[in-house]
Design a protein around this motif. Structure first.
Motif, mmCIF file in Angstrom:
data_model
loop_
_atom_site.group_PDB
_atom_site.id
_atom_site.type_symbol
_atom_site.label_atom_id
_atom_site.label_comp_id
_atom_site.label_asym_id
_atom_site.label_seq_id
_atom_site.Cartn_x
_atom_site.Cartn_y
_atom_site.Cartn_z
ATOM 1 N N ILE A 135 0.811 -1.219 0.000
ATOM 2 C CA ILE A 135 0.000 0.000 0.000
ATOM 3 C C ILE A 135 0.844 1.269 0.000
ATOM 4 O O ILE A 135 0.305 2.367 0.083
ATOM 5 C CB ILE A 135 -0.984 0.011 1.187
ATOM 6 C CG1 ILE A 135 -0.238 0.077 2.521
ATOM 7 C CG2 ILE A 135 -1.949 -1.158 1.130
ATOM 8 C CD1 ILE A 135 -1.129 0.357 3.713
ATOM 9 N N SER A 136 2.157 1.148 -0.122
ATOM 10 C CA SER A 136 3.037 2.313 0.047
ATOM 11 C C SER A 136 2.737 3.443 -0.944
ATOM 12 O O SER A 136 2.773 4.623 -0.570
ATOM 13 C CB SER A 136 4.497 1.897 -0.048
ATOM 14 O OG SER A 136 4.771 1.290 -1.287
ATOM 15 N N GLU A 137 2.434 3.124 -2.183
ATOM 16 C CA GLU A 137 2.130 4.166 -3.173
ATOM 17 C C GLU A 137 0.837 4.899 -2.804
ATOM 18 O O GLU A 137 0.757 6.131 -2.898
ATOM 19 C CB GLU A 137 2.003 3.545 -4.564
ATOM 20 C CG GLU A 137 1.749 4.555 -5.656
ATOM 21 C CD GLU A 137 1.677 3.922 -7.027
ATOM 22 O OE1 GLU A 137 0.916 4.443 -7.872
ATOM 23 O OE2 GLU A 137 2.365 2.900 -7.271
ATOM 24 N N ILE A 138 -0.163 4.162 -2.361
ATOM 25 C CA ILE A 138 -1.431 4.770 -1.964
ATOM 26 C C ILE A 138 -1.238 5.609 -0.703
ATOM 27 O O ILE A 138 -1.774 6.712 -0.593
ATOM 28 C CB ILE A 138 -2.516 3.698 -1.771
ATOM 29 C CG1 ILE A 138 -2.791 2.985 -3.106
ATOM 30 C CG2 ILE A 138 -3.797 4.308 -1.209
ATOM 31 C CD1 ILE A 138 -3.702 1.779 -3.007
ATOM 32 N N VAL A 139 -0.466 5.109 0.244
ATOM 33 C CA VAL A 139 -0.182 5.857 1.468
ATOM 34 C C VAL A 139 0.479 7.190 1.117
ATOM 35 O O VAL A 139 0.129 8.234 1.669
ATOM 36 C CB VAL A 139 0.691 5.038 2.439
ATOM 37 C CG1 VAL A 139 1.210 5.895 3.580
ATOM 38 C CG2 VAL A 139 -0.082 3.845 2.968
ATOM 39 N N GLN A 140 1.424 7.185 0.184
ATOM 40 C CA GLN A 140 2.075 8.427 -0.226
ATOM 41 C C GLN A 140 1.067 9.391 -0.848
ATOM 42 O O GLN A 140 1.104 10.598 -0.586
ATOM 43 C CB GLN A 140 3.218 8.148 -1.213
ATOM 44 C CG GLN A 140 3.987 9.399 -1.598
ATOM 45 C CD GLN A 140 4.561 10.128 -0.393
ATOM 46 O OE1 GLN A 140 5.255 9.542 0.426
ATOM 47 N NE2 GLN A 140 4.257 11.414 -0.257
#
Length: 168
Positions: A135-140
Motif C-alpha cells: 500500500i506504500s504508493e497509496i499511502v504516499q
C-alpha cells in the motif's frame, strides 16, 4: 465454518417501500451478500479480514483478503479529506484506466468494489495484512492529499494533524 462466497456482507439493505427508500435489517441478524441477497451468515461468522464500515450507504463488512489491485483517486474539488476520494478494489484482475470516461466511477475497469471516506484507511491497513498488498504508493498519495488540504484550506486545516501515519 460457513462458506463465504461474497466480498461484501451488509447488515442492512435498502428497499423501496411506500414510494421511498428504506434501510431494513434481517430480524435474525443475518447479513445480506453484496448488500442484496439474504444469507444465513451473521457478523460473528465472519473472519477478521472482513472490515466493518459503511459501504454503498449501508453498514457491513468488506473482505480485505484476496485483493490483487487497488487504485486510489483523491478528490481535489472540496475541503473534505477522504469523503469524496475513491478506492477501487479488485479481487481478480488488474484495474485499468479509461481516459475517455466522463466520470470517476466510469474511469476505471476491472474493479469489483469501490469505497470512499474513512473506510479507505481501515481497508488499506487490512489489505496490507490479509492480502500482503503493498500500500506504500497509496499511502504516499494520501499523505500528499493531507499536505494539499493544509496548503489549500489553511483556515480549516492549519492546526489539524491528519492521522494517516498509522498506515505505515
Amino acid at each position: 465454518m460457513k462458506k463465504l462466497k461474497s466480498n461484501l456482507y451488509a447488515k442492512e439493505k435498502i428497499v423501496l417501500r411506500d414510494h421511498r427508500h428504506q434501510s431494513i435489517e434481517d430480524e435474525n441478524g443475518y447479513l445480506f451478500a453484496q448488500g442484496t441477497y439474504p444469507t444465513k451468515i451473521k457478523a460473528e461468522d465472519l473472519p477478521e479480514w472482513y472490515v466493518y464500515g459503511r459501504y454503498y450507504k449501508c453498514f457491513g463488512y468488506l473482505s480485505a483478503k484476496g485483493v490483487v489491485d487497488m487504485k486510489y483517486v483523491p478528490s481535489k474539488y472540496s475541503n473534505h479529506f477522504l469523503k469524496d476520494d475513491f478506492l477501487f478494489i479488485s479481487y481478480n484482475t488488474p484495474i485499468s484506466e479509461k481516459p475517455e470516461a466522463s466520470s470517476i466511477i466510469d474511469a476505471y475497469t476491472g474493479y469489483d468494489e469501490r469505497i470512499y471516506g474513512n473506510e479507505i484507511l481501515s481497508f488499506l491497513k487490512a489489505a496490507r495484512k490479509h492480502s500482503a498488498y503493498d500500500i506504500s504508493e497509496i499511502v504516499q498519495m494520501i499523505h500528499d492529499k493531507a499536505d494539499w488540504m493544509v496548503q489549500t484550506f489553511p483556515e480549516e486545516y492549519s492546526d489539524f494533524k491528519f492521522n494517516v501515519r498509522s498506515l505505515e
